[in-house]
Write a protein that holds these residues in place. Structure first.
Motif, PDB file in Angstrom:
ATOM      1  N   LYS A 154       0.933  -1.072   0.087  1.00 25.92           N
ATOM      2  CA  LYS A 154       0.114   0.035   0.144  1.00 25.92           C
ATOM      3  C   LYS A 154       0.848   1.179  -0.031  1.00 25.92           C
ATOM      4  O   LYS A 154       1.825   1.421   0.894  1.00 25.92           O
ATOM      5  CB  LYS A 154      -0.762  -0.019   1.069  1.00 25.92           C
ATOM      6  CG  LYS A 154      -1.761   1.517   1.588  1.00 25.92           C
ATOM      7  CD  LYS A 154      -2.646   1.601   0.327  1.00 25.92           C
ATOM      8  CE  LYS A 154      -3.349   2.870   0.311  1.00 25.92           C
ATOM      9  NZ  LYS A 154      -4.380   3.031  -0.855  1.00 25.92           N
ATOM     10  N   TYR A 157       0.066   5.268   0.080  1.00 26.17           N
ATOM     11  CA  TYR A 157      -0.710   6.488  -0.054  1.00 26.17           C
ATOM     12  C   TYR A 157      -0.278   7.575  -1.004  1.00 26.17           C
ATOM     13  O   TYR A 157       0.930   7.820  -0.750  1.00 26.17           O
ATOM     14  CB  TYR A 157      -0.779   7.028   1.359  1.00 26.17           C
ATOM     15  CG  TYR A 157      -1.566   5.906   2.550  1.00 26.17           C
ATOM     16  CD1 TYR A 157      -3.062   5.907   2.421  1.00 26.17           C
ATOM     17  CD2 TYR A 157      -0.645   5.285   3.160  1.00 26.17           C
ATOM     18  CE1 TYR A 157      -3.649   4.805   3.557  1.00 26.17           C
ATOM     19  CE2 TYR A 157      -1.428   4.516   4.348  1.00 26.17           C
ATOM     20  CZ  TYR A 157      -3.033   4.305   4.395  1.00 26.17           C
ATOM     21  OH  TYR A 157      -3.484   3.272   5.254  1.00 26.17           O
ATOM     22  N   ALA A 158      -1.116   7.841  -1.659  1.00 27.75           N
ATOM     23  CA  ALA A 158      -1.144   8.968  -2.408  1.00 27.75           C
ATOM     24  C   ALA A 158      -0.542  10.277  -1.764  1.00 27.75           C
ATOM     25  O   ALA A 158      -0.777  10.488  -0.585  1.00 27.75           O
ATOM     26  CB  ALA A 158      -2.130   9.367  -3.353  1.00 27.75           C
TER      27      ALA A 158
HETATM   28  P1  ADP Z   1      -5.972   6.680  -0.267  1.00 26.08           P
HETATM   29  O1  ADP Z   1      -6.852   7.381  -1.428  1.00 26.08           O
HETATM   30  O2  ADP Z   1      -4.649   6.353  -0.670  1.00 26.08           O
HETATM   31  O3  ADP Z   1      -6.690   5.258  -0.043  1.00 26.08           O
HETATM   32  P2  ADP Z   1      -7.177   7.529   1.975  1.00 26.08           P
HETATM   33  O4  ADP Z   1      -8.481   7.953   1.316  1.00 26.08           O
HETATM   34  O5  ADP Z   1      -7.214   6.529   2.915  1.00 26.08           O
HETATM   35  O6  ADP Z   1      -5.781   7.427   0.947  1.00 26.08           O
HETATM   36  O7  ADP Z   1      -6.682   8.946   2.722  1.00 26.08           O
HETATM   37  C1  ADP Z   1      -7.257  10.262   2.395  1.00 26.08           C
HETATM   38  C2  ADP Z   1      -6.434  11.322   2.783  1.00 26.08           C
HETATM   39  O8  ADP Z   1      -6.161  11.441   4.223  1.00 26.08           O
HETATM   40  C3  ADP Z   1      -4.922  11.282   2.329  1.00 26.08           C
HETATM   41  O9  ADP Z   1      -4.600  11.629   1.112  1.00 26.08           O
HETATM   42  C4  ADP Z   1      -3.993  11.797   3.557  1.00 26.08           C
HETATM   43  O10 ADP Z   1      -3.783  13.007   3.113  1.00 26.08           O
HETATM   44  C5  ADP Z   1      -4.950  11.911   4.742  1.00 26.08           C
HETATM   45  N1  ADP Z   1      -4.687  11.187   5.800  1.00 26.08           N
HETATM   46  C6  ADP Z   1      -5.498  10.206   6.614  1.00 26.08           C
HETATM   47  N2  ADP Z   1      -4.701   9.771   7.662  1.00 26.08           N
HETATM   48  C7  ADP Z   1      -3.200  10.172   7.189  1.00 26.08           C
HETATM   49  C8  ADP Z   1      -2.112   9.777   8.273  1.00 26.08           C
HETATM   50  N3  ADP Z   1      -2.197   8.962   9.123  1.00 26.08           N
HETATM   51  N4  ADP Z   1      -0.945  10.567   7.801  1.00 26.08           N
HETATM   52  C9  ADP Z   1      -0.976  11.266   6.791  1.00 26.08           C
HETATM   53  N5  ADP Z   1      -2.110  11.495   5.986  1.00 26.08           N
HETATM   54  C10 ADP Z   1      -3.232  11.041   6.447  1.00 26.08           C
END
Ligand code: ADP
Ligand code: ADP
Length: 229
Positions: A11, A13-14
């Motif tokens: 995984k 995260y973007a």
């Molecule tokens: P993805 O689309 O990659 O699955 P998510 O939808 O889970 O990512 O996350 C949405 C946004 O929430 C992320 O782009 C991030 O900026 C923010 N975010 C949430 N939790 C965290 C964390 N623990 N650390 C950094 N950013 C986070």
């Protein structure tokens, strides 16, 4: 077949304008035996929540395969989700319902037919029978946590996953929660929990995986693992 099975699970995260992409899981291979109490142990930020949220259907994996009770989440995500109950870290419940109503609503959400619901039995299993018709807002923190556990069990999943079940709770409540987890295990549920407390994994789990920076660095029965530490 396993309770949970991850193969080369990744995984990333973007990132955003201010944050670079984050590689939270870097190719995790993990198998959780059916019938075990399995502990995923690691420091904050290791990737524990990401791992379980993929199985919970809350986070999309980047690559690799994940199977719940033998069901590939890519092949049949609904069936895979039905095989798992997840107890989140934070308490998120409508405080104006009673525990009984909370569980009935959740059962309805999962489409459990009325005649198959075991609401009172579940309340008993988590020691909340006498709070059946109180309002959730009147419950103590420990009672709310136990209700969260029951809420994750309304559809009788074979696997129950608890994300840091005792983070921030005092030692007495921690022991109490452990007792309820053992009770559910004794009734036949495979338990997976994440924790950053070695003591918790040691006390409760028969198998422990250690995850650090998105990688599993050990996975073995508790006895052999502790001998090496
Ligand atoms: P993805 O689309 O990659 O699955 P998510 O939808 O889970 O990512 O996350 C949405 C946004 O929430 C992320 O782009 C991030 O900026 C923010 N975010 C949430 N939790 C965290 C964390 N623990 N650390 C950094 N950013 C986070
Ligand atoms: P743990 O549960 O072990 O504390 P997490 O799975 O929550 O670890 O987080 C693993 C890594 O991924 C951390 O560096 C965290 O900041 C990051 N992360 C978690 N969720 C998001 C998100 N939605 N967006 C961006 N980064 C995230």
């Amino acid at each position: 077949e396993y309770a949970l099975e991850a193969t080369d699970l990744r995984k990333t995260y973007a990132g955003s304008k201010n944050a670079p992409p984050k590689e939270a899981l870097k190719g995790v291979d993990l198998r959780v035996r059916r019938g075990s109490i399995f502990g995923l142990l690691g420091p904050n930020g290791a990737g524990k929540s990401t791992f379980i949220n993929i199985f919970a259907g809350l986070v999309n994996k980047t690559s690799g395969t994940a199977k719940t009770w033998g069901i590939d989440i890519d092949r049949d995500s609904r069936a895979a989700r039905a095989a798992i109950g997840v107890v989140p870290q934070e308490i998120n419940m409508d405080v104006f319902f009673t525990p009984y109503e909370t569980l009935e609503l959740m059962a309805g959400f999962y489409g459990v037919p009325k005649e198959e619901r075991r609401t009172d039995e579940l309340l008993e299993a988590v020691g909340l029978s006498d709070k059946r018709d109180a309002y959730v807002r009147q419950l103590s923190g420990g009672m709310k946590r136990r209700l969260l556990v029951a809420k994750a069990m309304v559809h009788t999943p074979p696997v129950l996953v608890l994300d840091e079940p005792t983070a921030g709770v005092d030692i007495e409540l921690r022991r109490q929660l452990w007792a309820y987890v053992r009770e559910l295990h004794a009734r036949g549920t495979t338990i997976v929990l994440t924790t950053h407390y070695l003591e918790e994994a040691q006390e409760l789990c028969d198998e422990i995986a250690i995850i650090d920076q998105g990688e599993v660095i050990a996975c073995e029965p508790k006895e052999t693992l502790l001998k090496r530490m």
